[in-house]
Scaffold this active site. Sequence first.
Site: not given
Lengths: 185, 185
Positions: B7, B68, B141
Site C-alpha cells: 500500500d 495498489e 496501511d
Amino acid sequence: MRVMGVDPGLTRCGLGAVEGRPGAPLSLVAVGVVRTGADEELGARLVGIEAGIEQWLDDVRPDAVAVERVFSQHNVRTVMGTAQAAGIAVLCAARRGLPVALHTPSEVKAAITGSGTADKKQIGAMVTRLLRLSEMPKPADAADALALAICHVWRGGAQHKLAQAVARAQSRTAQGRTTGKGVAL
Amino acid sequence: MRVMGVDPGLTRCGLGAVEGRPGAPLSLVAVGVVRTGADEELGARLVGIEAGIEQWLDDVRPDAVAVERVFSQHNVRTVMGTAQAAGIAVLCAARRGLPVALHTPSEVKAAITGSGTADKKQIGAMVTRLLRLSEMPKPADAADALALAICHVWRGGAQHKLAQAVARAQSRTAQGRTTGKGVAL
C-alpha cells in the site's frame, strides 16, 4: 560544476548534461533519451529507465542532478508514469549521495529565456545558442533536459556545496535506517 | 503461493505478505510499515522506501507482488509521493523478475468484502478474520497491504505461472537494452 538534467517520462526520458558555472560559458557534456515501449509491462519500463539513468550517471559523473518537478495538473493520462520516472531519477541520484534539485517547468523557462511561459521552440533555440551547438538537440525532451541542467548551474552557484553535504548525510541516514516491521515468518 | 502486498506511501508504506491459494485457508507471513520522515529530502525518502522494500523481498521471498494502483484523482497533495513509492515497489519486484500486479482500491475492497465501497474498518475486520488473527493489523496501511495480497491470491490462481514467465522474459529484455544516447564527453 557538472549537472545532469532529467526530463522524466516513461516513453521518452530526456537526459542532458552540461558543464559550467554562473557567469562563464557553458559546454555540452552529453544529450540523449532513454526510451521504453508503450507495450511493455510497467515493471519492465521502470527497470529500463533505471538502467538507462544508472548508465548515464556512470558515464557523466555529475556533481548534481536536476529533475523536472511533476504536478498532478499535468496530462492526466501520463502523469503517473511521469511521476514514477521522476522518482526513479531522484532515487538513482540520492543512492549515490548526489544532491538533487527539482525545478518547475516555469522556473526553467524563466531561467533560460526570461519568460516563464516560453514555448518548446524558444527553449530549444536558447539551449542551442547557450551551448554553441550547430543544431537544436532533438527530440524536445532532450533539449528540455539540457535546459534543466543549465537552469540548475545558474541557480546552483554557492548553494551547491552545502546541498551536497546535506545530501550525503541524508543518504547515509536513509540507508542505515531499520524498517520497524513485525515479521512472523 | 506467497504474495507481498504494497500500500504505497512516502510517510507510511504498508507491507503485508500472505501465503495461500484460491479455495484454501490463508496464512499471515509478515505485516508492517516502512516509514520516512516528512522533513526529509525526497531523495532520502525514496532511498529509505527502496531499502525497506528490498529488505522485505529478501526476508519474505514472495512469488508475486501486488501494488495498489494510484490514480491522479487521489489526494492531490500527496499523490505524487504515493505514485513514486508505488513505482519503486514495482521497480524492486521487476528487477528480481517477480510478477507484479496492480489492483485498484475498489477491486481489493470487492474481493475482500464483496463491496467495492467498503470502508477501512470493514477491510481491517475481514483481513483479521481471513487470516485468523487475534487483533486487527495496525496501522490501516498495513491492513490494506494484506488486503491487496489476499485479493491477489484469489485473483491470481491459474494466471500466475504465465505472468511469472512473461515477467522474467521482460526483465531480461529491459536490463539488456542499450539506451540509444549520443554521448559527447
